[in-house]
Design a protein around this motif. Structure first.
Motif, short mmCIF file in Angstrom:
data_model
loop_
_atom_site.label_atom_id
_atom_site.label_comp_id
_atom_site.label_asym_id
_atom_site.label_seq_id
_atom_site.Cartn_x
_atom_site.Cartn_y
_atom_site.Cartn_z
N SER A 14 34.38 13.31 -4.67
CA SER A 14 34.26 14.90 -4.77
C SER A 14 35.17 15.42 -5.65
CB SER A 14 34.36 14.52 -3.16
OG SER A 14 32.38 14.57 -3.23
N ALA A 18 32.53 17.75 -7.41
CA ALA A 18 32.39 17.56 -5.68
C ALA A 18 30.85 18.31 -6.02
CB ALA A 18 32.72 18.29 -5.07
N ALA A 81 33.98 19.93 0.17
CA ALA A 81 32.84 19.10 0.37
C ALA A 81 32.53 18.26 0.13
CB ALA A 81 32.85 19.45 -1.41
#
Length: 203
Positions: A14, A18, A81
């Motif tokens: 991520s 992400a 995220a």
């Protein structure tokens, strides 16, 4: 089996991309390839948005200086995220383990993002754009490969992610001088531009 290895790997990935992580995990879950992917990531609207943003990033990430601007915008987005994906993978009961998983995913994503951003700033000191494209493609392929590997072999994939993260940190450390020189030249250019706009001093 503990989802911690998958959480760590998804956090690392991520920090690099992400949107690719959300898209890949969502597709693996929606197609029945993996039972570890939460339903929240499999929703059609989530997949559509993640796919659209992935395409935008795929372009922005390959343009010199635009990639660094994009990275700056995502200094918060990628760690958040990573934390959200990690918390979802750990479960949706609001437990301490879920909070801990979110912290692991978010922290790993932040470190990975800083490595990516620092490396890109060093790459941007090169005058030709080919290096940006090559590095971006390698990042995309690596993220896709490691996340896919994590679905089937989460422990082995987490070891790969940890090694790649360590290598990235070491490379960034050695590139610090180049990054500082790059930032200094940018400041000097901005200063020269402002002085030029101000015009010569009155005689």
């Amino acid at each position: 089996m503990s989802v911690l290895p998958l959480i760590f790997t998804s956090g690392w990935a991520s920090g690099i991309n992400a949107y690719a992580v959300v898209l890949l995990l969502g597709l693996f879950g929606a197609t029945g390839v993996s039972d570890d992917v939460p339903e929240a990531l499999q929703r059609p609207d989530v997949l559509i948005v993640a796919g659209a943003l992935f395409l935008v990033e795929a372009v922005a990430d390959k343009i010199p200086y635009v990639d660094s601007f994009w990275d700056a915008l995502h200094t918060v987005v990628r760690p958040v995220a990573g934390g959200v994906v990690a918390a979802l993978l750990a479960g949706e009961d609001g437990s301490l383990s879920q909070l801990a998983a979110g912290a692991v995913g978010g922290t790993t994503a932040l470190i990975s993002h800083l490595v990516k951003a620092g490396t890109r700033m060093a790459v941007n000191t090169s005058p030709e754009p080919a290096s940006n494209i090559v590095v971006s493609l390698l990042e995309d392929l690596t993220v896709a490969g490691v996340v896919t590997f994590a679905i089937f072999h989460p422990v082995a994939a987490s070891i790969v992610a940890a090694v790649l993260l360590l290598i990235g940190v070491l490379i960034t450390f050695f590139l610090v001088r180049r990054i500082r020189a790059f930032l200094r030249r940018r400041r000097e250019k901005r200063l020269a531009k402002r002085q030029g706009l101000a015009g010569p001093p009155a005689g």
